[in-house]
Design a protein around this motif. Structure first.
Motif, short mmCIF file in Angstrom:
data_model
loop_
_atom_site.label_atom_id
_atom_site.label_comp_id
_atom_site.label_asym_id
_atom_site.label_seq_id
_atom_site.Cartn_x
_atom_site.Cartn_y
_atom_site.Cartn_z
N VAL C 22 0.87 -0.93 -0.07
CA VAL C 22 -0.16 -0.06 0.06
C VAL C 22 0.89 1.22 0.11
O VAL C 22 0.53 2.25 -0.77
CB VAL C 22 -0.95 0.11 1.32
N LEU C 25 2.17 1.84 -3.56
CA LEU C 25 1.03 2.08 -4.36
C LEU C 25 0.79 3.60 -4.11
O LEU C 25 0.83 4.48 -5.12
CB LEU C 25 -0.15 1.49 -3.93
N GLU C 26 0.92 4.06 -2.85
CA GLU C 26 0.92 5.60 -2.50
C GLU C 26 1.85 6.31 -3.14
O GLU C 26 1.81 7.43 -3.83
CB GLU C 26 1.12 5.78 -0.95
N LEU C 29 1.62 6.51 -6.90
CA LEU C 29 0.38 7.61 -7.54
C LEU C 29 0.93 8.98 -7.00
O LEU C 29 0.61 9.88 -8.15
CB LEU C 29 -0.79 7.42 -6.54
N THR C 36 -0.71 1.78 -15.93
CA THR C 36 -0.51 0.38 -16.05
C THR C 36 -0.01 -0.33 -14.71
O THR C 36 -0.54 -1.27 -14.07
CB THR C 36 -0.09 -0.22 -17.32
N VAL C 38 0.52 1.18 -11.90
CA VAL C 38 -0.39 1.52 -10.63
C VAL C 38 -1.58 0.67 -10.57
O VAL C 38 -1.73 0.19 -9.40
CB VAL C 38 -0.70 2.95 -11.05
N LEU C 39 -2.37 0.49 -11.70
CA LEU C 39 -3.24 -0.64 -11.97
C LEU C 39 -2.75 -2.02 -11.61
O LEU C 39 -3.54 -2.62 -10.63
CB LEU C 39 -3.82 -0.74 -13.21
N VAL C 40 -1.81 -2.44 -11.90
CA VAL C 40 -1.19 -3.66 -11.52
C VAL C 40 -0.76 -3.72 -10.19
O VAL C 40 -1.18 -4.76 -9.37
CB VAL C 40 -0.02 -4.19 -12.44
N ALA C 42 -2.28 -1.78 -7.55
CA ALA C 42 -3.58 -2.08 -6.67
C ALA C 42 -3.93 -3.26 -6.82
O ALA C 42 -4.45 -3.80 -5.95
CB ALA C 42 -4.37 -0.92 -7.49
N ALA C 43 -4.22 -3.99 -8.13
CA ALA C 43 -4.74 -5.48 -8.00
C ALA C 43 -4.02 -6.28 -7.18
O ALA C 43 -4.57 -7.27 -6.61
CB ALA C 43 -4.81 -5.84 -9.59
N ALA C 44 -2.62 -6.12 -7.42
CA ALA C 44 -1.85 -7.31 -6.54
C ALA C 44 -2.01 -6.97 -4.98
O ALA C 44 -2.26 -8.10 -4.17
CB ALA C 44 -0.27 -7.05 -6.62
N ALA C 45 -2.17 -5.91 -4.58
CA ALA C 45 -2.92 -5.33 -3.10
C ALA C 45 -3.93 -6.16 -2.69
O ALA C 45 -4.07 -6.41 -1.83
CB ALA C 45 -2.51 -3.87 -2.95
N LYS C 46 -4.94 -5.72 -3.69
CA LYS C 46 -6.30 -6.24 -3.57
C LYS C 46 -6.36 -7.76 -3.16
O LYS C 46 -6.86 -8.37 -2.40
CB LYS C 46 -7.34 -5.77 -4.66
#
Lengths: 90, 90, 90, 90
Positions: C22, C25-26, C29, C36, C38-40, C42-46
């Motif tokens: 996280v 990711l911060e 951002l 892409t 950032v998206l990857v 975020a998806a991995a963290a989710k």
């Protein structure tokens, strides 16, 4: 026992409704219907199928885990649920 | 065009297979089959339904968003997809 | 008891790793990194967060449902799990 | 451009809030807090993480697919989204 029968009737009504949704989706695909409509129908059928699975899972947890007097069996049945959730939930 | 027809045949084959899974699930519920079996069947049907939805969504994104020459239409169709995902994915 | 402590250590290691994901990711951002990437991330963290939730849920089911000797408590704890699944799985 | 910056501020606020949720979860695990509370916190953090991923994905679809003038790039970016959804949605 009456409770279980009542539950089963509700599940059967649900599964038949889903059968109808899947048949309508088949017809829409055959008729080459508008793509957005097909997508919305598919998503609704998926949502209904998920809700049915949760209903069955909920009954399983109540009957074969919470209400089961034997601890070893509870542990086995809990594992069945977890394996399913690992596979079918994200 | 041949591509679209080929895709549609594959989708139809998938939706018919799901119809069969739902019919089998209905029979299993009617016959009061073993609860774990019913649960596994329901989860498999849900998984197949999700995969079908993703297939249709993927075709929609390719055809009505990526390949659409008009930007305003692309934006509209993208919104349809997002609304569906907000509802049917977690 | 040793088992529970070992489990807790594993969960703590997982939650710390997610904290790191996280934070990364911060930073991505803030740095206006490639979308892409950032998206990857975020998806991995989710995905990691979902896996952690399933791990805790699995422990809860084992300890507070399957291993709980009191049936009324088992039923209560099973309901907690179902409410969560209804909310956070689709 | 102002729009993108505003979006980024919102995403940053979200990711920081999630960082706080993950830190609270870590503390709860360290303090050996009530299992149900830990589970509810983990589920809430997962829900927030999913919502953040959907927000980023939505921005990606709007900016890099719908608003992208080049069709080949739109197709590439649409594929990135589908790969992610195949992995992280069920």
């Amino acid at each position: 026992m009456a409770h279980v029968i009542h539950e089963r009737k509700k599940l059967l009504a649900r599964v038949r409704r889903i059968g109808g949704q899947v048949a309508a989706l088949e017809k829409a695909l055959e008729a080459d219907a508008d793509c957005t409509d097909v997508l919305v129908q598919a998503a609704a059928a998926k949502g209904a199928m998920h809700a049915l699975m949760m209903e069955i899972l909920s009954g399983h947890l109540a009957e074969h885990v919470a209400a089961e007097p034997d601890e070893a069996r509870r542990t086995d049945q809990a594992r069945v649920l977890l394996d399913l959730l690992r596979h079918y939930a994200r």
